[in-house]
Each structure stands twice: as C-alpha cells, then as structure tokens.
Design a protein around this motif. Structure first.
Motif, mmCIF file in Angstrom:
data_model
loop_
_atom_site.group_PDB
_atom_site.id
_atom_site.type_symbol
_atom_site.label_atom_id
_atom_site.label_comp_id
_atom_site.label_asym_id
_atom_site.label_seq_id
_atom_site.Cartn_x
_atom_site.Cartn_y
_atom_site.Cartn_z
ATOM 1 N N SER A 221 -13.339 8.400 47.446
ATOM 2 C CA SER A 221 -13.907 7.297 48.229
ATOM 3 C C SER A 221 -15.421 7.435 48.242
ATOM 4 N N LEU A 222 -16.084 6.381 48.644
ATOM 5 C CA LEU A 222 -17.542 6.388 48.785
ATOM 6 C C LEU A 222 -17.876 5.645 50.067
ATOM 7 N N LEU A 223 -18.550 6.322 50.971
ATOM 8 C CA LEU A 223 -18.917 5.737 52.263
ATOM 9 C C LEU A 223 -17.702 5.141 52.983
ATOM 10 N N GLY A 224 -16.570 5.819 52.880
ATOM 11 C CA GLY A 224 -15.352 5.378 53.541
ATOM 12 C C GLY A 224 -14.554 4.329 52.788
ATOM 13 N N VAL A 225 -15.045 3.881 51.643
ATOM 14 C CA VAL A 225 -14.320 2.890 50.839
ATOM 15 C C VAL A 225 -13.327 3.654 49.954
ATOM 16 N N PRO A 226 -12.018 3.470 50.176
ATOM 17 C CA PRO A 226 -11.036 4.211 49.384
ATOM 18 C C PRO A 226 -11.037 3.759 47.924
ATOM 19 N N VAL A 227 -10.666 4.678 47.035
ATOM 20 C CA VAL A 227 -10.678 4.447 45.584
ATOM 21 C C VAL A 227 -11.829 3.505 45.205
ATOM 22 N N ALA A 228 -13.026 4.005 45.471
ATOM 23 C CA ALA A 228 -14.239 3.197 45.357
ATOM 24 C C ALA A 228 -14.441 2.602 43.968
ATOM 25 N N GLY A 229 -14.014 3.302 42.929
ATOM 26 C CA GLY A 229 -14.182 2.794 41.569
ATOM 27 C C GLY A 229 -13.405 1.515 41.307
ATOM 28 N N ALA A 230 -12.377 1.279 42.082
ATOM 29 C CA ALA A 230 -11.605 0.043 41.951
ATOM 30 C C ALA A 230 -11.966 -0.955 43.053
ATOM 31 N N THR A 231 -12.128 -0.472 44.251
ATOM 32 C CA THR A 231 -12.326 -1.343 45.406
ATOM 33 C C THR A 231 -13.693 -2.017 45.431
ATOM 34 N N LEU A 232 -14.749 -1.270 45.094
ATOM 35 C CA LEU A 232 -16.093 -1.840 45.178
ATOM 36 C C LEU A 232 -16.302 -3.029 44.242
ATOM 37 N N PRO A 233 -15.972 -2.929 42.952
ATOM 38 C CA PRO A 233 -16.225 -4.094 42.091
ATOM 39 C C PRO A 233 -15.308 -5.277 42.405
ATOM 40 N N VAL A 234 -14.070 -4.998 42.775
ATOM 41 C CA VAL A 234 -13.166 -6.095 43.146
ATOM 42 C C VAL A 234 -13.721 -6.821 44.367
ATOM 43 N N SER A 235 -14.176 -6.073 45.345
ATOM 44 C CA SER A 235 -14.760 -6.682 46.550
ATOM 45 C C SER A 235 -16.023 -7.463 46.214
#
Length: 157
Positions: free
Chosen positions: A105-119
């Motif tokens: 995770s990054l800054l509390g965002v789980p599986v950041a490599g998938a979640t950040l760009p989708v968001s």
C-alpha cells in the motif's frame, strides 16, 4: 461528450505505461507462480477495461484542460493520484522487488499499483463528465484491482 484528441489522456497513459515497461524487466520474485492462479473472469474484465480505457482516454477532448471551475478539482485530484502512482513505482524499483513490495500500500491506499491509476482514470472521467470512461474504468477496476487483491491474499495465506 466531445470527440477529439485528449492530450491529458495521453499524458495519463504515458504515466501509466512507462513504469510498466520497466516492470517487465523487474518483475517480483516468484511472480509467475501467482499469475497461473488468476481468476479468468477477472482477467477478461481487466483486459477489456484496459482496451476501453486506453481508447476512450484518447478520443474525447473532454479530458483536456478547460478554464478554471470547481470541476478542475477533479482533474487536480486525478493528477495527484497519478503522481502518487509514480511514487509507488519509484519505491518498488528501489525495493528488493518481492511480491510483498509489489502489492504494498501507499499512504493507506491498498494495492497501490492497481488502485491509484484506476482511481485517477475514474476521476478523469468525472472531470470530463464522460460516462463511457467511468464505465470502462469500473470494468477495469473490477478486473485489475480484483486480481491484485487476490494475489495479495495469496501472499497472506
């Protein structure tokens, strides 16, 4: 919705693609062992979403920068998420490149490599008031985030 080239969509796609190109030469240890267990339905959603998001992000000018309004905050937030995605990759490339590093995770965002760009792409769709991109991102998110969560769950077992 307005047809036309989106330079903002292109920038987002470049920010998405470049780290993934480097990743192909820096995959986490034992990655192949997890790939064979991927849910085929989630994989179909992921692949369809990738194609749809890529095409839609480029062919609608709605995502380009417009005069300042409250809607601009959606674009700013999307851009911040893409910058955090780049930070995630920098951290991964500097790590030991384990599966735990990859699904962190990054800054509390789980599986950041998938979640950040989708968001980020979801918010880009909101900014452009483009329901087609929002739907395409939902399809992508179901598959991509779902696959990453399953891999992460396997790591914890």
């Amino acid at each position: 919705m307005h047809f036309g080239f989106s330079y903002v969509g292109l920038i987002f796609l470049i920010m998405l693609t470049v780290p993934n190109i480097f990743w192909t030469k820096n995959q986490p240890k034992d990655y192949e062992r997890y790939v064979v267990n991927e849910n085929k339905i989630l994989l179909i959603f992921e692949r369809a979403g990738e194609v749809l998001v890529t095409c839609l992000a480029l062919i609608f000018s709605d995502f380009n920068i417009h005069p300042w309004s409250a809607w601009t905050l959606w674009l700013i937030t999307a851009a911040v998420l893409m910058v955090l995605y780049e930070v995630y990759w920098i951290r991964y490339f500097r790590s030991k490149k384990t599966m735990k590093d990859f699904y962190s995770s990054l800054l509390g965002v789980p599986v950041a490599g998938a979640t950040l760009p989708v968001s980020a792409f979801f918010l880009l769709g909101v900014y452009g008031k483009n329901i087609l991109l929002i739907i395409a991102v939902a399809i992508l998110g179901i598959g991509h985030i779902g696959i990453h969560l399953n891999h992460r769950k396997e790591l914890l077992l």
